[in-house]
Structures are given as structure tokens and as C-alpha cells.
Design an enzyme around this catalytic site. Structure first.
Site, PDB file in Angstrom:
ATOM      1  N   CYS A  83       0.844  -1.197   0.000  1.00 48.58           N
ATOM      2  CA  CYS A  83       0.000   0.000   0.000  1.00 48.58           C
ATOM      3  C   CYS A  83       0.885   1.255   0.000  1.00 48.58           C
ATOM      4  CB  CYS A  83      -0.959  -0.038   1.184  1.00 48.58           C
ATOM      5  SG  CYS A  83      -2.334   1.134   1.031  1.00 48.58           S
ATOM      6  N   HIS A 107      -3.538  -5.221   0.094  1.00 43.57           N
ATOM      7  CA  HIS A 107      -3.077  -5.738   1.389  1.00 43.57           C
ATOM      8  C   HIS A 107      -3.134  -7.270   1.385  1.00 43.57           C
ATOM      9  CE1 HIS A 107      -2.741  -2.009   3.791  1.00 43.57           C
ATOM     10  NE2 HIS A 107      -3.632  -1.555   2.929  1.00 43.57           N
ATOM     11  N   GLU A 125      -1.716  -9.327   3.269  1.00 41.74           N
ATOM     12  CA  GLU A 125      -1.676  -9.922   4.609  1.00 41.74           C
ATOM     13  C   GLU A 125      -3.049 -10.356   5.097  1.00 41.74           C
ATOM     14  OE1 GLU A 125      -1.758  -5.377   5.448  1.00 41.74           O
ATOM     15  OE2 GLU A 125      -1.107  -6.758   3.879  1.00 41.74           O
TER      16      GLU A 125
END
Length: 548
Positions: free
Chosen positions: A383, A518, A520
Site C-alpha cells: 500500500c 493488502h 496480509e
């Protein structure tokens, strides 16, 4: 019919209700049950989207674009069901919904009160969240009630849970209470009185726990458990010792060995097959027997509260599991780099710059990125970490002096990163915004799919397309992409409708990748994540090169 388990907490906050709830869900799922989880937050904010990470920790983004509590990240990592907007709601959302109904005249002139209107609305939200999973065929919904028993803020939620259990009837609801048994060093003993008082407080409002999870820094002796059992009126076998573990992925086995799932299943009238926790055993074995040791530098500005990067830290752990690597994460304050320089980065095997907002600390992050680029250190930018990588490259390689983001410098001579004003969401709806738009709920959020450029590292990692979650307001400015590409940068993925850059990489670097999304949020201990695994493999290679 869905059965419910309500998880409450007592004595103090931050005991790990989310991990306890997720671990119970994992055990029940291993027994063949279809399980989902919900988190009820007693704060008045509509969502945590505009809350400081120092106050709230990470904001977890669901597939459908909801900004939610970080516990939903634990839920997705522990069970197979995906979380959605309906899996997390706040006091703010409840009151907003009730007031909207009152304005419409839904209450037919009645006086709107906490009981029954607010508590009924809470129950409706809980039922809606449970029904959203498994096509309405959820066996067990585990409902974590935020806050601490005794707090004014959580009373309506506890009352709603009490009413709901009464309405559902016998064997359809159970209560699990997580509490603290502190060790007093000066006395050299564990103290059970706080737990006794916490259960007493719970019973005063009509809730009688079926199970106590007693947190301590060490296993609780049987005589102390017996004392808790006697004073709390909970059977001894349902007073569970939950001590500190060096990995959250050991908690399902810890609870199962003490019969937690059997107690819950008995309370709910369920007789599922025995639990199979072999997957969790394999994960723990990989954690405890690594073949590599790596140090990954995470350069950010919220490093004093690592909960701000919870999903990211866990994603690195997952990659370590799947590459048999022990991952030592070194959290580095980007402002410290601004004052002390980049010499402190020399021992790192790889560098990661996570997402974030605001100007503070950005020049330190850019310095870390430049160090990684110039020294061949594997780099992953997520990001903001991708945006800053573009800024660094524009300044020092593409010859665009003064390049910046309009978030940090609205009058930058080369705004290589800028606010996007129009885009299409995952449902195909066109969203618009400008610099005067509200901050809350106005970002590009949720999962979106985009094609990947053939022959790139991105394709080697993801295949032909990527489907990841977003949470941002700013994008790489397409006006500058030709200049960046001429200087050697590759834009390896773009959005299919707006053609916005989603991934960038440097082909003449051992491993240098930036992503606007993102990743994750979709990593799990079961499956890991291909991007993080590739990043850690590059770190292993870099470590070997330094050792040679």
C-alpha cells in the site's frame, strides 16, 4: 437451527478473547461442525476505520470491504469461513439503525429505549451475522462480546445475550467467560479473587457461565482451580487453565487437551465426531523446528504498538511455517532512520514497508527503500510501501526531482502518487470522492481482481490474475507511468476498468515488489500466502549470500 456460544471477558481487557474464541471455533470445525464467529464492539464509532492504531490496533478489511476489528483477522486465520461486514458491529451501528427506524416510524409512536429496542436490535444483528455464513446452515456461531464485564458500555450487549439465550432455550446457547488469575510476585502465589468477583458480576446480570477460561502466566494448580470452582459455581472440569504460550497456534491443542470442546458440545447438545488437530500439530512442529533463521525489518511509524501490524506480522510467521524459517521481525521506527541513517539496516535479510497514512516518518521509509534498492536487499512494499517505492524510484532513478504524493505535498512538482477521484467497486458501482469527502468509509476497500502482466515476477507468484483486498485513497499517477517504465520499473498488474497500477517491480533487482493492496489479510497458517512465501525465499537467498 444455529446454536450460539457467547464469549465474555472479565477483570481486564486484552486477555485474548479473540484468540480463545477463534481457537474454540477451530476445534469445533475440526469436529465437522460449520462454525462462524462474530465480534461485538461496545464503542460508539460506526467502525474502527478512522481510529488511531495506537488506540485500536490494526483495522482488518474483509472481502466485502468492511473495516473491522483485528479479531476478525484471527477468525479468518483459524477457521475456513470468510468474515464479512455482518460479522462485526458496534454500538454506533446499533444506535444508527435504531434511530433510522425511529425516524421512519417503525416503532409506531412508542418510547424508544435500551430495553427492548436496543437489545432487540443487537439480537437481530447477531442472528443476521450467523445466518450469513454457510448459506444459512451454520451449526455454531461463536459471539465475542468486546469490553470487560462491569463496564457500562457493554451492558446492552450482555443483556441482549442473556435474553437471546433465554429465547433460544436449553442446549441452544452457552457462555464462556475469560478471566485473569494474576500472579503476585511479592506473595509468590496466584490470586483467584479477581476471577471470583468477575463471575459474581456476570451472575448479577443473569448470566451463568458454562466454562471459565482462566488466564495466567503459568499453569494454574488444581487446588486453585478447585477454589475458583467452589466460589463461582462452575464445575471443576470446566475451570480451564490457559497459560501464556509462545505461539497462538498452540492454543487450540491446549484447550482441546483440557476438554473444552467436549464441555461446549455437551452444553449445546451436540455429538460431533472427535477432533482432528493434526493440521495444528504440523504447524506447531514447523514453528519449533526451523531450518533457517531470518531477520526481517518492518519499517513503520506505529512500531511502538505492534498490534497495528498484526495481520502482517502473522503473514510473515505463516511464510516462515511454509519455508521452515524462524522469522525474527525487527520493528524499526522510520523517524529514527531520518535522524540516525540507514546503517541500522545492514544486518537485515529483507525489508518491508507496510501501509499507513500521513506525512510523518515518510522520508525515513523512503531512505530505507533506497537502501534496499541500491544494496540488493529483498524489498516488499504494501500500500503506502508501494507508493513510497514509486516516489523513491522517481526521485533517484527517473530524474523526477521533488517527486511526492499529494497526500504529503499537494503542490509537489511531480505528483507521482495522487488521490483517485473515481473508481468502480467490487459490485461494479462507481464511487466518487474528492479532497473534501468525509474520511470515514470513503476509501477504496475490499477484494478486487485484476490481470497480471505475463513474464513478470508477479505472474510467477500469482499466476494470471490477482484477487486481493484494498484500503487506500491514493494511487500511482498514470501520467508518470511511461517515465517510470522508461527508467526500468515494471507495472506488473493493473485494475481492469481504471487501468490503475496494482503491482510494481524492478526486474534488475534480486527481489523488489510493491503492491497497492493488502495481501496480509488473506494469509492463513494453513495455506500461507504466495507473495510472502516468495519474499521469505528471497530473504533466505540473501542471508545465504551474506554468509558466503
Amino acid at each position: 437451527m444455529t446454536k450460539y456460544v457467547f464469549v465474555t471477558g472479565g477483570v481486564v481487557s486484552s486477555l485474548g478473547k479473540g484468540i480463545a474464541a477463534a481457537s474454540l471455533a477451530a476445534i469445533l470445525e475440526s469436529r465437522g461442525l460449520q462454525v462462524t464467529l462474530l465480534k461485538l464492539d461496545p464503542y460508539i464509532n460506526v467502525d474502527p476505520g478512522t481510529m488511531s492504531p495506537f488506540q485500536h490496533g490494526e483495522v482488518f478489511v474483509t472481502e466485502d470491504g468492511a473495516e473491522t476489528d483485528l479479531d476478525l483477522g484471527h477468525y479468518e486465520r483459524f477457521i475456513s469461513a470468510k468474515m464479512h461486514k455482518v460479522n462485526n458491529f458496534t454500538t454506533g451501528q446499533i444506535y444508527e439503525s435504531v434511530l433510522r427506524k425511529e425516524r421512519r416510524g417503525d416503532y409506531l409512536g412508542k418510547t424508544v429505549q435500551v430495553i427492548p429496542h436496543i437489545t432487540n436490535e443487537i439480537q437481530d444483528f447477531i442472528a443476521r451475522g450467523a445466518d450469513a455464513a454457510w448459506n444459512g446452515a451454520t451449526d455454531v456461531a461463536i459471539v465475542e462480546i468486546g469490553g470487560t464485564v462491569g463496564d457500562i458500555e457493554s451492558l446492552p450487549f450482555l443483556e441482549a445475550a442473556r435474553q437471546m439465550s433465554l429465547r433460544l432455550g436449553r442446549n441452544n446457547a452457552a457462555f464462556v467467560h475469560l478471566t485473569l488469575v494474576p500472579f503476585i510476585a511479592s506473595a509468590g502465589e496466584l490470586k483467584t479473587k479477581p476471577t471470583q468477583h468477575s463471575v459474581q458480576k456476570l451472575r448479577e446480570i443473569g448470566i451463568y457461565p458454562n466454562l471459565l477460561l482462566c488466564r495466567a502466566d503459568r499453569p494454574i494448580p488444581d487446588d486453585e482451580r478447585a477454589k475458583i470452582s467452589m466460589f463461582s459455581n462452575v464445575p471443576l472440569d470446566a475451570v480451564i487453565s490457559v497459560w501464556d504460550a509462545d505461539s497462538i497456534y498452540k492454543i487450540p491443542a491446549m484447550l482441546h487437551k483440557q476438554g473444552v470442546d467436549n464441555i461446549v458440545c455437551e452444553a449445546l447438545g451436540l455429538t460431533p465426531p472427535p477432533a482432528d488437530l493434526s493440521m495444528w500439530d504440523n504447524l506447531v512442529d514447523a514453528l519449533e523446528h526451523p531450518t533457517h533463521q531470518l531477520t526481517i525489518g518492518m519499517v513503520g511509524k506505529y512500531v511502538d504498538l505492534t498490534e497495528s501490524y498484526k495481520s502482517l506480522s502473522e503473514a510473515l510467521v505463516h511464510a516462515g511455517i511454509h519455508t521452515r524459517s524462524k522469522i525474527n521481525i525487527e520493528y524499526i521506527d522510520s523517524e529514527d532512520i531520518e535522524t540516525r541513517g540507514t546503517d541500522q539496516l545492514k544486518h537485515l535479510d529483507a525489508i518491508l514497508v507496510p501501509g499507513g497514512f500521513g506525512k510523518r516518518g515518510t522520508e525515513g521509509k523512503i531512505a530505507a527503500i533506497r537502501y534496499a534498492r541500491e544494496n540488493g536487499v529483498p524489498y516488499l512494499g504494501i500500500c503506502l510501501g508501494m507508493q513510497l517505492a514509486v516516489i523513491e524510484f522517481a526521485r533517484h532513478v527517473a530524474g523526477l526531482g521533488g517527486a511526492n504524493s499529494t497526500e504529503f505535498d499537494p503542490s509537489a512538482p511531480h505528483p507521482v502518487v495522487a488521490l483517485i477521484t473515481e473508481w468502480m467497486d467490487r459490485e461494479g458501482k462507481v464511487e466518487k470522492r474528492d479532497a473534501t469527502s468525509d474520511l470515514g468509509g470513503t476509501m477504496r476497500k475490499g477484494a478486487q481482481r485484476c490481470p497480471v502482466k505475463p513474464g513478470t515476477r508477479a505472474q510467477a507468484i500469482y499466476g494470471d490474475d490477482v484477487n486481493e483486498r484494498h484500503r487506500h485513497r491514493y494511487e500511482v499517477n498514470n501520467v508518470y507511468v511511461p517515465r517510470l517504465e522508461e527508467a526500468g520499473m515494471v507495472i506488473s498488474a493493473r485494475t481492469p476498468t481504471e487501468n490503475l497500477p496494482e503491482m510494481m517491480e524492478l526486474p534488475d533487482h534480486p527481489w523488489f515488489v510493491g503492491v497497492q493492496f493488502h495481501p496480509e489479510f488473506t494469509s492463513t497458517p494453513r495455506d500461507g500466502h504466495p507473495l510472502f512465501s516468495s519474499f521469505i525465499e528471497a530473504a533466505i537467498a540473501n542471508h545465504a549470500r551474506k554468509e558466503a
